[in-house]
Design a protein around this motif. Structure first.
Motif, PDB file in Angstrom:
ATOM      1  N   ASN A 115      21.706 -37.281   9.353  1.00 47.40           N
ATOM      2  CA  ASN A 115      20.891 -37.845   8.277  1.00 47.40           C
ATOM      3  C   ASN A 115      21.637 -38.016   6.959  1.00 47.40           C
ATOM      4  OD1 ASN A 115      18.617 -38.136   9.886  1.00 47.40           O
ATOM      5  ND2 ASN A 115      17.933 -36.043   9.507  1.00 47.40           N
ATOM      6  N   THR A 116      22.843 -37.432   6.857  1.00 44.55           N
ATOM      7  CA  THR A 116      23.676 -37.651   5.674  1.00 44.55           C
ATOM      8  C   THR A 116      24.938 -38.445   6.009  1.00 44.55           C
ATOM      9  OG1 THR A 116      24.816 -35.528   6.017  1.00 44.55           O
ATOM     10  CG2 THR A 116      22.899 -35.537   4.544  1.00 44.55           C
ATOM     11  N   SER A 135      27.568 -37.255   7.143  1.00 45.80           N
ATOM     12  CA  SER A 135      28.590 -36.448   6.484  1.00 45.80           C
ATOM     13  C   SER A 135      28.565 -35.038   7.061  1.00 45.80           C
ATOM     14  CB  SER A 135      28.323 -36.392   4.979  1.00 45.80           C
ATOM     15  OG  SER A 135      29.133 -35.424   4.350  1.00 45.80           O
ATOM     16  N   SER A 187      22.264 -26.065   5.946  1.00 50.20           N
ATOM     17  CA  SER A 187      21.259 -26.466   4.953  1.00 50.20           C
ATOM     18  C   SER A 187      20.114 -25.473   4.833  1.00 50.20           C
ATOM     19  CB  SER A 187      20.680 -27.836   5.323  1.00 50.20           C
ATOM     20  OG  SER A 187      19.928 -27.744   6.528  1.00 50.20           O
ATOM     21  N   VAL A 190      19.591 -32.431   1.343  1.00 44.16           N
ATOM     22  CA  VAL A 190      19.786 -33.792   1.854  1.00 44.16           C
ATOM     23  C   VAL A 190      19.480 -34.817   0.767  1.00 44.16           C
ATOM     24  CG1 VAL A 190      18.950 -35.524   3.501  1.00 44.16           C
ATOM     25  CG2 VAL A 190      19.416 -33.178   4.273  1.00 44.16           C
ATOM     26  N   PHE A 218      22.112 -34.873  -1.868  1.00 47.64           N
ATOM     27  CA  PHE A 218      23.281 -35.606  -1.371  1.00 47.64           C
ATOM     28  C   PHE A 218      23.031 -37.109  -1.388  1.00 47.64           C
ATOM     29  CE2 PHE A 218      25.804 -37.551   1.961  1.00 47.64           C
ATOM     30  CZ  PHE A 218      27.065 -37.022   1.755  1.00 47.64           C
ATOM     31  N   TRP A 219      21.852 -37.534  -0.933  1.00 52.56           N
ATOM     32  CA  TRP A 219      21.516 -38.961  -0.949  1.00 52.56           C
ATOM     33  C   TRP A 219      21.623 -39.552  -2.353  1.00 52.56           C
ATOM     34  CZ3 TRP A 219      16.374 -39.306   2.338  1.00 52.56           C
ATOM     35  CH2 TRP A 219      16.700 -39.242   3.709  1.00 52.56           C
ATOM     36  N   MET A 275      17.422 -42.136   5.985  1.00 48.82           N
ATOM     37  CA  MET A 275      18.848 -42.418   6.100  1.00 48.82           C
ATOM     38  C   MET A 275      19.104 -43.866   6.471  1.00 48.82           C
ATOM     39  SD  MET A 275      21.226 -42.985   8.737  1.00 48.82           S
ATOM     40  CE  MET A 275      20.618 -42.104  10.170  1.00 48.82           C
ATOM     41  N   LEU A 287      25.594 -44.849   2.327  1.00 47.65           N
ATOM     42  CA  LEU A 287      26.135 -43.627   2.910  1.00 47.65           C
ATOM     43  C   LEU A 287      27.433 -43.891   3.658  1.00 47.65           C
ATOM     44  CD1 LEU A 287      22.823 -41.974   4.184  1.00 47.65           C
ATOM     45  CD2 LEU A 287      24.228 -41.249   2.239  1.00 47.65           C
ATOM     46  N   SER A 322      33.171 -37.966   0.894  1.00 52.61           N
ATOM     47  CA  SER A 322      32.864 -36.656   0.321  1.00 52.61           C
ATOM     48  C   SER A 322      34.041 -36.136  -0.484  1.00 52.61           C
ATOM     49  CB  SER A 322      32.518 -35.657   1.434  1.00 52.61           C
ATOM     50  OG  SER A 322      32.396 -34.374   0.896  1.00 52.61           O
TER      51      SER A 322
END
Length: 250
Positions: free
Chosen positions: A143-144, A146, A152, A185, A188-189, A231, A238, A243
């Motif tokens: 979902n990321t 990454s 999490s 999440v 991060f998004w 996502m 994304l 990263s």
């Protein structure tokens, strides 16, 4: 005033919360306690802790709203009190408070990031939960798009309050056991960085767990379905993201 405080959501942990607060205060860190509708025995303990120390701040939710709701209230209260960073710690004694100075040090090195623990479990962890966590890890990586968020689900973390509280105001985030994963999440998004480092975790010292087997597993399942579709429409952005920070480990 310290830039850092510790936010502790509490729901019926009267036997461990005193020790947890004592350990945090020994580090000379202020505490924000959020009573998530605890029963009278625990509520009285919290009142006593707050009355005994002006650096222990207490707010109470009128009914049990869930860990996520209590953390969000605590973070917003910490921001209102003037703190720049808040360290989330569980009330049941499972987190290693000796690691707090080390994670604060990492936070000072990466002041714009959420700094989160990656559990290094001892033998007290239930094996089913230990292995089931990895399904969540895989779904978060999907979902990321990454590997930046290695774990999490650990609620032992440092938040930079201004941007995180802005996230709380603009995003819908879970009120219960789904909160810890969802906030990372969506952080991060929105372009936020996550830095992770190992920390020892025990399960829990008073033998009280508020994880509801079927209900919370179903809650997490629905969360990952929502995150997956979230996502998909963020896919181009994304895919273009690289990263800048790798997860740290001891």
């Amino acid at each position: 005033m310290s830039d850092f405080c510790v936010v502790i959501p509490v729901y019926n942990h009267p036997d461990t919360i005193g020790t947890t607060v004592q350990q945090v205060r020994a580090l000379d860190l202020p505490v924000v306690l959020v009573d998530d509708g605890s029963e009278p025995v625990c509520a009285d303990v919290l009142q006593t802790l707050a009355r005994a120390d002006e650096q222990v701040h207490l707010t109470r939710l009128p009914q049990n709203c869930g860990k996520g709701a209590a953390v969000k209230v605590g973070l917003l209260m910490a921001e209102k009190l003037g703190f720049g960073y808040a360290f989330q710690v569980d009330a049941d004694g499972q987190h290693n408070t000796d690691d707090i100075p080390r994670l604060i040090g990492v936070s000072r090195q990466h002041p714009d990031a959420i700094v989160s623990g990656m559990p290094d479990y001892d033998d007290s962890v239930p094996r089913v939960r230990y292995y089931c966590r990895y399904l969540t890890h895989i779904l978060v990586w999907i979902n990321t798009l990454s590997l930046e968020i290695r774990d999490s689900m650990c609620g032992f973390r440092v938040y930079p309050l201004a941007p995180v509280c802005q996230l709380l105001r603009t995003e819908s985030l879970g009120d219960r056991m789904d909160y810890d994963t969802e906030v990372l999440v969506k952080w991060f998004w929105n372009g936020g960085r996550v830095v992770q480092t190992k920390t020892r975790v025990s399960y829990p010292l008073d033998g009280i767990s508020h994880f509801r087997g079927f209900e919370d597993n179903w809650l997490l399942t629905k969360l990952h379905i929502r995150l997956f579709f979230g996502m998909l429409w963020r896919l181009p952005r994304l895919l273009g993201r690289r990263s800048p920070v790798k997860g740290l480990s001891l």
